[in-house]
Design an enzyme around this catalytic site. Structure first.
Site, mmCIF file in Angstrom:
data_model
loop_
_atom_site.group_PDB
_atom_site.id
_atom_site.type_symbol
_atom_site.label_atom_id
_atom_site.label_comp_id
_atom_site.label_asym_id
_atom_site.label_seq_id
_atom_site.Cartn_x
_atom_site.Cartn_y
_atom_site.Cartn_z
ATOM 1 N N GLU A 1 -1.924 -5.938 -1.392
ATOM 2 C CA GLU A 1 -2.750 -6.232 -0.213
ATOM 3 C C GLU A 1 -2.765 -7.732 0.098
ATOM 4 O OE1 GLU A 1 -3.548 -3.911 1.587
ATOM 5 O OE2 GLU A 1 -4.017 -2.118 0.412
ATOM 6 N N HIS B 1 -11.500 -6.900 -2.426
ATOM 7 C CA HIS B 1 -11.324 -5.510 -2.022
ATOM 8 C C HIS B 1 -11.595 -4.619 -3.230
ATOM 9 C CE1 HIS B 1 -9.657 -1.800 -0.546
ATOM 10 N NE2 HIS B 1 -8.640 -1.833 -1.383
HETATM 11 O O1 2HA Z 1 -4.183 -2.436 -5.304
HETATM 12 O O2 2HA Z 1 -6.502 -1.153 -3.834
HETATM 13 O O3 2HA Z 1 -5.446 -1.029 -1.428
HETATM 14 C C1 2HA Z 1 -4.490 -1.163 -4.995
HETATM 15 C C2 2HA Z 1 -5.296 -1.103 -3.775
HETATM 16 C C3 2HA Z 1 -4.587 -1.022 -2.505
HETATM 17 ZN ZN ZN Z 2 -7.484 -0.317 -2.150
#
Ligand code: 2HA
Ligand code: ZN
Length: 274
Positions: free
Chosen positions: A116, A140
């Site tokens: 990402e 994330h």
């Molecule tokens: O790295 O979270 O969105 C794995 C994830 C991809």
């Molecule tokens: Zn992810």
């Protein structure tokens, strides 16, 4: 003294471990990037190796030319960051066009930055511009309750923001601007990077439908705290919906949200209030 004794590297590893302990990072799920300050780069520079090749990102962030980022590795597990940092995380330098990276530390044995990275990079670019350079962290994760909400609520910023604000009294203070929502998209590419960064011009958090959450902030505490607050509110929402079988007897009213905002001196996004 090694690079793992440098304060910012220790704090980065601690945040990865905290996320793992919250249960937000099954397998290789999630990723974390940090835009380093010049003095932090200087503290790490003695431990840099001969840089690798420049690798094009497919996206451009001119305002990030020459920056250095701490990043988790593609396919790497948050669970392994603390016990095995040199294979799990690394530092990349951005070229002078702002469209390519090269590895200067870590990500050993041919690892690469998170899949990402284009999304992180575009979000950094937009958040740096939106915050006058204050934003340094993009995070994330895959928090389960928030993901569950994306199956039962309309995928709009208004629906998610209202549900979350009303699920815990602190929420309007922690994210007065609300949260954006990205519809389901294929992860890892330029399209989801652009869609997310478009929302991050306005929001400091964006939900990825049926996938997870992106948060941004000036430091690790604020950014982790934002992820934690949103997921806690999502958990309360799911519990209340489950316990009441979808029937809610009472909640925080819109005039009460306004009262919180007045008391705490924050500006709520009026588009999301009745
Ligand atoms: O790295 O979270 O969105 C794995 C994830 C991809
Ligand atoms: Zn992810």
């Amino acid at each position: 003294m090694g690079i793992l004794d440098v304060e910012i590297v220790k704090l980065y590893i601690r945040m990865c471990q905290d996320g793992w302990e919250q249960g937000w990072h099954e397998r290789n799920g999630g990723n974390l990037t940090y835009r380093m300050k010049a003095e932090e780069v200087d503290a790490c520079r003695p431990f840099f190796r001969t840089p690798g090749e420049w690798v094009q990102m497919g996206v451009t962030g001119e305002n990030l030319a020459g920056e250095y980022f701490l990043t988790t590795g593609s396919g790497k597990y948050f669970r392994n960051v603390q016990p095995d940092p040199t294979h799990s995380i690394g530092i990349v330098e951005i070229n002078d066009k702002g469209d390519a990276w090269r590895i200067v530390w870590g990500l050993e044995n041919g690892a690469r930055p998170t899949s990402e990275f284009p999304s992180h990079f575009m979000n950094h670019s937009v958040r740096v511009a939106a915050t006058d350079g204050a934003c340094r962290v993009i995070y994330h994760a895959h928090p389960a309750n928030l993901i569950a909400m994306t199956y039962v609520l309309p995928l709009t910023a208004r629906d998610f923001t209202r549900a979350l604000w009303k699920s815990a009294t602190e929420c309007p203070v922690v994210f007065p601007g609300g949260v954006g929502v990205v519809p389901w998209m294929v992860p890892g590419g330029a399209d989801i990077a652009l869609a997310t960064s478009e929302l991050m011009k306005q929001y400091d958090a964006a939900v990825w439908a049926h996938h997870g959450l992106f948060c941004s902030g000036p430091d690790f505490d604020t950014t982790f705290g934002l992820m934690h607050t949103i997921e806690k509110a999502a958990q309360i929402w799911i519990l209340a919906q489950s316990a009441g079988q979808g029937k809610i007897l009472q909640t925080i009213r819109d005039d009460e949200l306004r009262a919180i905002a007045t008391e705490f001196g924050v500006q709520l996004n009026e588009d999301f209030l009745d």
